[in-house]
Design an enzyme around this catalytic site. Sequence first.
Site, PDB file in Angstrom:
ATOM      1  N   ASP A 168      -2.564  18.145 -35.774  1.00  0.00           N
ATOM      2  CA  ASP A 168      -2.213  19.569 -35.771  1.00  0.00           C
ATOM      3  C   ASP A 168      -3.307  20.322 -35.029  1.00  0.00           C
ATOM      4  O   ASP A 168      -4.497  20.027 -35.209  1.00  0.00           O
ATOM      5  CB  ASP A 168      -2.125  20.079 -37.208  1.00  0.00           C
ATOM      6  CG  ASP A 168      -1.092  19.318 -38.006  1.00  0.00           C
ATOM      7  OD1 ASP A 168       0.103  19.546 -37.781  1.00  0.00           O
ATOM      8  OD2 ASP A 168      -1.488  18.470 -38.844  1.00  0.00           O
ATOM      9  N   GLU A 227       0.860  18.479 -32.511  1.00  0.00           N
ATOM     10  CA  GLU A 227       1.640  19.598 -33.053  1.00  0.00           C
ATOM     11  C   GLU A 227       0.859  20.880 -32.857  1.00  0.00           C
ATOM     12  O   GLU A 227      -0.237  21.039 -33.419  1.00  0.00           O
ATOM     13  CB  GLU A 227       1.980  19.410 -34.540  1.00  0.00           C
ATOM     14  CG  GLU A 227       2.916  20.550 -34.944  1.00  0.00           C
ATOM     15  CD  GLU A 227       3.167  20.710 -36.425  1.00  0.00           C
ATOM     16  OE1 GLU A 227       3.028  19.737 -37.203  1.00  0.00           O
ATOM     17  OE2 GLU A 227       3.507  21.848 -36.795  1.00  0.00           O
ATOM     18  N   HIS A 287      -4.955  21.217 -40.038  1.00  0.00           N
ATOM     19  CA  HIS A 287      -3.582  21.482 -40.471  1.00  0.00           C
ATOM     20  C   HIS A 287      -3.379  22.878 -41.040  1.00  0.00           C
ATOM     21  O   HIS A 287      -2.526  23.636 -40.594  1.00  0.00           O
ATOM     22  CB  HIS A 287      -3.102  20.448 -41.495  1.00  0.00           C
ATOM     23  CG  HIS A 287      -1.707  20.750 -41.940  1.00  0.00           C
ATOM     24  ND1 HIS A 287      -1.432  21.546 -43.042  1.00  0.00           N
ATOM     25  CD2 HIS A 287      -0.503  20.436 -41.407  1.00  0.00           C
ATOM     26  CE1 HIS A 287      -0.120  21.693 -43.156  1.00  0.00           C
ATOM     27  NE2 HIS A 287       0.458  21.031 -42.189  1.00  0.00           N
ATOM     28  N   GLU A 331       0.130  11.616 -35.049  1.00  0.00           N
ATOM     29  CA  GLU A 331       0.294  13.060 -34.967  1.00  0.00           C
ATOM     30  C   GLU A 331      -0.987  13.758 -35.363  1.00  0.00           C
ATOM     31  O   GLU A 331      -1.751  13.264 -36.203  1.00  0.00           O
ATOM     32  CB  GLU A 331       1.437  13.450 -35.930  1.00  0.00           C
ATOM     33  CG  GLU A 331       1.871  14.881 -35.866  1.00  0.00           C
ATOM     34  CD  GLU A 331       1.462  15.710 -37.067  1.00  0.00           C
ATOM     35  OE1 GLU A 331       1.990  16.817 -37.196  1.00  0.00           O
ATOM     36  OE2 GLU A 331       0.603  15.262 -37.874  1.00  0.00           O
ATOM     37  N   ASP A 356       2.482   9.242 -43.610  1.00  0.00           N
ATOM     38  CA  ASP A 356       1.039   9.186 -43.924  1.00  0.00           C
ATOM     39  C   ASP A 356       0.590   7.736 -44.081  1.00  0.00           C
ATOM     40  O   ASP A 356      -0.605   7.465 -44.184  1.00  0.00           O
ATOM     41  CB  ASP A 356       0.759   9.896 -45.264  1.00  0.00           C
ATOM     42  CG  ASP A 356       1.147  11.365 -45.261  1.00  0.00           C
ATOM     43  OD1 ASP A 356       1.165  11.992 -44.187  1.00  0.00           O
ATOM     44  OD2 ASP A 356       1.448  11.888 -46.360  1.00  0.00           O
ATOM     45  N   LYS A 416       0.099  24.332 -33.778  1.00  0.00           N
ATOM     46  CA  LYS A 416       0.327  25.192 -34.952  1.00  0.00           C
ATOM     47  C   LYS A 416       0.236  26.666 -34.569  1.00  0.00           C
ATOM     48  O   LYS A 416       1.036  27.465 -35.014  1.00  0.00           O
ATOM     49  CB  LYS A 416      -0.733  24.896 -36.030  1.00  0.00           C
ATOM     50  CG  LYS A 416      -0.479  23.619 -36.804  1.00  0.00           C
ATOM     51  CD  LYS A 416       0.720  23.754 -37.721  1.00  0.00           C
ATOM     52  CE  LYS A 416       0.865  22.596 -38.675  1.00  0.00           C
ATOM     53  NZ  LYS A 416       2.242  22.513 -39.218  1.00  0.00           N
ATOM     54  N   HIS A 471       1.083  10.244 -39.564  1.00  0.00           N
ATOM     55  CA  HIS A 471       1.038  11.686 -39.808  1.00  0.00           C
ATOM     56  C   HIS A 471      -0.374  12.154 -40.125  1.00  0.00           C
ATOM     57  O   HIS A 471      -0.942  11.760 -41.136  1.00  0.00           O
ATOM     58  CB  HIS A 471       1.966  12.000 -40.987  1.00  0.00           C
ATOM     59  CG  HIS A 471       2.144  13.450 -41.262  1.00  0.00           C
ATOM     60  ND1 HIS A 471       1.889  14.002 -42.495  1.00  0.00           N
ATOM     61  CD2 HIS A 471       2.566  14.463 -40.467  1.00  0.00           C
ATOM     62  CE1 HIS A 471       2.156  15.289 -42.459  1.00  0.00           C
ATOM     63  NE2 HIS A 471       2.564  15.602 -41.243  1.00  0.00           N
ATOM     64  N   ARG A 472      -0.943  12.955 -39.243  1.00  0.00           N
ATOM     65  CA  ARG A 472      -2.336  13.439 -39.353  1.00  0.00           C
ATOM     66  C   ARG A 472      -3.305  12.255 -39.371  1.00  0.00           C
ATOM     67  O   ARG A 472      -4.352  12.320 -40.017  1.00  0.00           O
ATOM     68  CB  ARG A 472      -2.523  14.325 -40.590  1.00  0.00           C
ATOM     69  CG  ARG A 472      -1.457  15.399 -40.762  1.00  0.00           C
ATOM     70  CD  ARG A 472      -1.695  16.272 -41.993  1.00  0.00           C
ATOM     71  NE  ARG A 472      -0.492  17.027 -42.343  1.00  0.00           N
ATOM     72  CZ  ARG A 472      -0.328  17.732 -43.445  1.00  0.00           C
ATOM     73  NH1 ARG A 472      -1.311  17.808 -44.326  1.00  0.00           N
ATOM     74  NH2 ARG A 472       0.794  18.369 -43.698  1.00  0.00           N
TER      75      ARG A 472
HETATM   76  O1  G3P Z   1       5.371  16.208 -37.622  1.00  0.00           O
HETATM   77  C1  G3P Z   1       5.910  17.287 -38.232  1.00  0.00           C
HETATM   78  C2  G3P Z   1       5.175  17.656 -39.466  1.00  0.00           C
HETATM   79  O2  G3P Z   1       3.834  17.333 -39.328  1.00  0.00           O
HETATM   80  C3  G3P Z   1       5.365  19.102 -39.762  1.00  0.00           C
HETATM   81  O3  G3P Z   1       4.853  19.489 -40.985  1.00  0.00           O
HETATM   82  O4  G3P Z   1       3.244  20.688 -42.372  1.00  0.00           O
HETATM   83  O5  G3P Z   1       2.904  18.299 -41.917  1.00  0.00           O
HETATM   84  O6  G3P Z   1       2.544  19.967 -40.111  1.00  0.00           O
HETATM   85  P1  G3P Z   1       3.323  19.616 -41.359  1.00  0.00           P
HETATM   86 CA    CA Z   2       1.959  18.453 -38.461  1.00  0.00          CA
END
Ligand code: G3P
Ligand code: CA
Length: 253
Positions: free
Chosen positions: A43, A115, A56, A41, A238, A117, A14-15
């Site tokens: 953003d 993702e 993000h 992932e 994460d 945004k 995640h990120r």
């Molecule tokens: O992968 C989905 C998740 O990343 C969505 O929430 O706020 O972390 O972008 P957020």
């Molecule tokens: Ca995200």
Amino acid sequence: MRPVPASSPIVIAHRGASAVAPENTLVAYERAIEQGARLAECDVYLSSDGVPFLFHDSELERTTNASGPVTERSLVDLKQLDAGSWKGPEFAGERIPTLVEFLEAVKGKLRPVIEIKGKDREIEQAVINALHEARFPSEDAMIFSFHYKVVAEIARLDPSLPTTWLVTPPEPGEDLGPFFRAALKARVSALGVSHDEVTLPFLQRAHETGFPVFVWTVNDAARIRELTAMGVDGIISDRPAMALGVLGRNTGN
Ligand code: G3P
Ligand code: CA
């Protein structure tokens, strides 16, 4: 629906490996690769001059040395910012990457999960153009978005690019029919749900309808075991090394 990779659940960093490095920067993806991740992932927004970049929040404060709305900055402006110091002095000077820079850095090492945004100024076409510019095959990437219009438009522009619609599931007892008909209409490949909102009835109906379900953001080993037992298809974390370790897949997906 397109299949998810053979080992399920898949693990998506995640990120990047954002527990240990500044999220959405290239060093976070280097760390994710070192941790054995095979998917990561990011953003994405469009700069004021139309370039997709990794970030993000909608405002700059939390993760840079500047303030104000991210999408009001040009790429040249964004490139001046320090996107690493907030996480630790060892990351001072880390820059905000463009989507093309990110794709070129991870090619052959990570499957990117992008993702989207923003939802304006034809961001869908800009993201597809970035994949082309980086010579990244569409089927090797995934698009995520909370915006129904965005996932539907991606599926229309490039049906070979898998899409995941990020959703809040309907309330328990609510008719799931309209929700799943909308997902089918947008030709999404999968659904994404916050791990604390996923329910067994929703998961079962998603599977019956042909949709894998990915859950975010899970940083706790016990919760990963519970969600795996429930049958989720993807864990977004994460801490990819921890997640892979819990699943007995320290060498990746
Ligand atoms: O992968 C989905 C998740 O990343 C969505 O929430 O706020 O972390 O972008 P957020
Ligand atoms: Ca995200």
